[in-house]
Enzyme design. Structure first.
Site, PDB file in Angstrom:
ATOM      1  N   ASP A  95      -3.041 -18.109  -0.058  1.00  0.00           N
ATOM      2  CA  ASP A  95      -3.995 -18.818  -0.934  1.00  0.00           C
ATOM      3  C   ASP A  95      -4.694 -19.937  -0.152  1.00  0.00           C
ATOM      4  O   ASP A  95      -5.920 -20.094  -0.208  1.00  0.00           O
ATOM      5  CB  ASP A  95      -3.314 -19.346  -2.213  1.00  0.00           C
ATOM      6  N   ASP A 155     -12.399  -9.004   4.341  1.00  0.00           N
ATOM      7  CA  ASP A 155     -13.662  -8.992   3.572  1.00  0.00           C
ATOM      8  C   ASP A 155     -14.183 -10.419   3.427  1.00  0.00           C
ATOM      9  O   ASP A 155     -15.378 -10.683   3.548  1.00  0.00           O
ATOM     10  CB  ASP A 155     -13.463  -8.400   2.168  1.00  0.00           C
ATOM     11  N   LYS A 197       3.006 -15.196   2.211  1.00  0.00           N
ATOM     12  CA  LYS A 197       3.265 -15.919   0.954  1.00  0.00           C
ATOM     13  C   LYS A 197       4.775 -16.152   0.911  1.00  0.00           C
ATOM     14  O   LYS A 197       5.488 -15.708   0.008  1.00  0.00           O
ATOM     15  CB  LYS A 197       2.751 -15.079  -0.233  1.00  0.00           C
ATOM     16  N   ASP A 215      -6.379  -7.015   4.252  1.00  0.00           N
ATOM     17  CA  ASP A 215      -7.519  -6.380   3.583  1.00  0.00           C
ATOM     18  C   ASP A 215      -8.405  -7.452   2.952  1.00  0.00           C
ATOM     19  O   ASP A 215      -9.626  -7.459   3.123  1.00  0.00           O
ATOM     20  CB  ASP A 215      -6.987  -5.414   2.512  1.00  0.00           C
ATOM     21  N   TYR A 257       0.827  -1.219   0.000  1.00  0.00           N
ATOM     22  CA  TYR A 257       0.000   0.000   0.000  1.00  0.00           C
ATOM     23  C   TYR A 257       0.859   1.266   0.000  1.00  0.00           C
ATOM     24  O   TYR A 257       0.452   2.295  -0.514  1.00  0.00           O
ATOM     25  CB  TYR A 257      -0.891   0.044   1.252  1.00  0.00           C
TER      26      TYR A 257
END
Ligand code: IPM
Ligand code: MN
Length: 370
Positions: free
Chosen positions: A221, A249, A189, A245, A144
């Site tokens: 993942d 959600d 990751k 983030d 970000y």
């Protein structure tokens, strides 16, 4: 006397102003019930701030936030910018800038399941049994905030992390795990990204100080799948800005609606409370938005200032509404209570108790527990 005296109120865009209005009703009721006298000051942020001042985060807003003990934020974003990739000023820059300005490195997003919403959630009820976890999302670093380049046919976003940035959020996550079920999951990751390998190294090192906490690791993942397949395995999740983030959600699906998820951000010398959801422009001004995420974020604010009774009182008012079927239609198509009604009724519940909830109709009196 509590350290919570001055609150900055940044309503922002879309449904932000409406949901924040309901939080302000709750604050008013808490003031009356517990004899507090909070000083509230409003500031502009996001698209509305661009329209009025040219900047998504005017200096005046930064000043208000910095002199406040806590910040309540609504939502940010406007479709007129989303669909214009060449816009140079964007509402989201205001949100990222306030996070950076206030040093809000740790964003805490609890995932709570309400019993009588289980049947409404898209997942099978048995998958939701025992689900109760909290995401610690890094908020001022990573992709970000890394260097961005843009040429006519090329663009890049750099993902950077330092030991210091990881250690400070991981410390808060370990501490939280210690007060909960003593399990911490790092989502990264690390099979591909150098920055994720740094996260692993720092977190593994820190784990030596927390031998009582079980540490495990998931690649993002796989984690995205595990959140749906076996969400009860999680207690505290710690992860980077971007992965946090996405996973938050996704986690909202377990609760039943993104409109339920609150968040609190801890900074170097500031705290900010905002719903996980965005500005939902399609619903703006229609009085249909779910204010619970904003109201629960306000409860998190009281808790962070050691006002536990106040926080419990708000959380109980939310539970009373949900258990009596007083909810907006994102949760249940037949229960289309207005956003403003939820604020009004929670105001009454806080002052007069759950009996303030009266059925709207004869039929509802038989059917108000869903
Ligand atoms: C969130 C939002 C923001 C983010 C957007 C609006 C910039 O999605 O708070 O989760 O990506 O952090
Ligand atoms: Mn998000």
């Amino acid at each position: 006397m509590s350290k919570l005296q001055n609150i900055a109120v940044l309503r922002g865009d879309g449904i932000g102003p409406e949901v924040v209005s309901q939080s302000l009703k709750v604050i008013d009721a808490i003031n009356q019930r517990y004899g507090h006298d909070m000083h509230l000051e409003e500031g502009l942020i996001g698209a509305i701030a661009i329209d009025k001042t040219g900047s998504p985060l005017p200096q005046a807003t930064i000043d208000i936030c910095k002199k406040s003990d806590a910040v309540i934020l609504g939502a940010i974003g406007d479709p007129k910018y989303d669909n214009n990739p060449s816009a140079t000023v964007r509402p989201e820059q205001g949100l990222l800038a306030i996070r950076k300005e206030l040093g809000l490195f740790c964003n805490i997003r609890p995932i709570t399941i309400y019993d009588n919403l289980i049947d409404l959630a898209p997942l099978k009820p048995e998958r939701l049994e025992g689900v109760d976890y909290v995401i610690y999302r890094e908020l001022t670093g990573g992709i970000y905030f890394g260097e961005k380049t843009k040429k006519s046919d090329y663009a890049s976003d750099l993902c950077e992390y330092s030991d210091f940035e990881v250690e400070r959020i991981a410390t808060l996550a370990f501490e939280a795990a210690r007060k909960r079920r003593r399990k911490l999951t790092l989502i990264d990751k690390a099979n591909v990204l150098e920055s994720s390998r740094l996260w692993r190294r720092v977190v593994i090192d820190l784990a030596k100080k927390y031998p009582d906490v079980d540490l495990d690791f998931l690649f993002i993942d796989n984690a995205a799948m595990q959140v749906i397949l076996n969400p009860a395995q999680f207690d505290v999740i710690v992860t980077s800005n971007m992965f946090g983030d996405i996973i938050s959600d996704e986690s909202s699906v377990l609760a039943g609606s993104l409109g339920l998820l609150p968040s609190g951000s801890i900074g170097t010398n500031s705290k900010l409370y905002e719903p996980v959801h965005g500005s939902y422009p399609q619903a703006a001004g229609k009085d249909i938005a779910n204010p619970i995420a904003s109201i629960l974020s306000t409860a998190m604010m009281y808790r962070d200032f050691d006002l536990d009774e106040e926080a419990n009182c708000i959380e109980n008012a939310v539970k009373d509404c949900i258990s009596k079927g007083v909810m907006t239609k994102d949760l249940h198509p037949d229960k289309d209570f207005a956003c403003s009604y939820l604020g009004d009724i929670m105001h009454s519940i806080i002052l007069d108790g759950a009996d303030a909830i009266k059925p709207r109709s004869e039929e509802e009196s038989y059917n108000n527990i869903i």
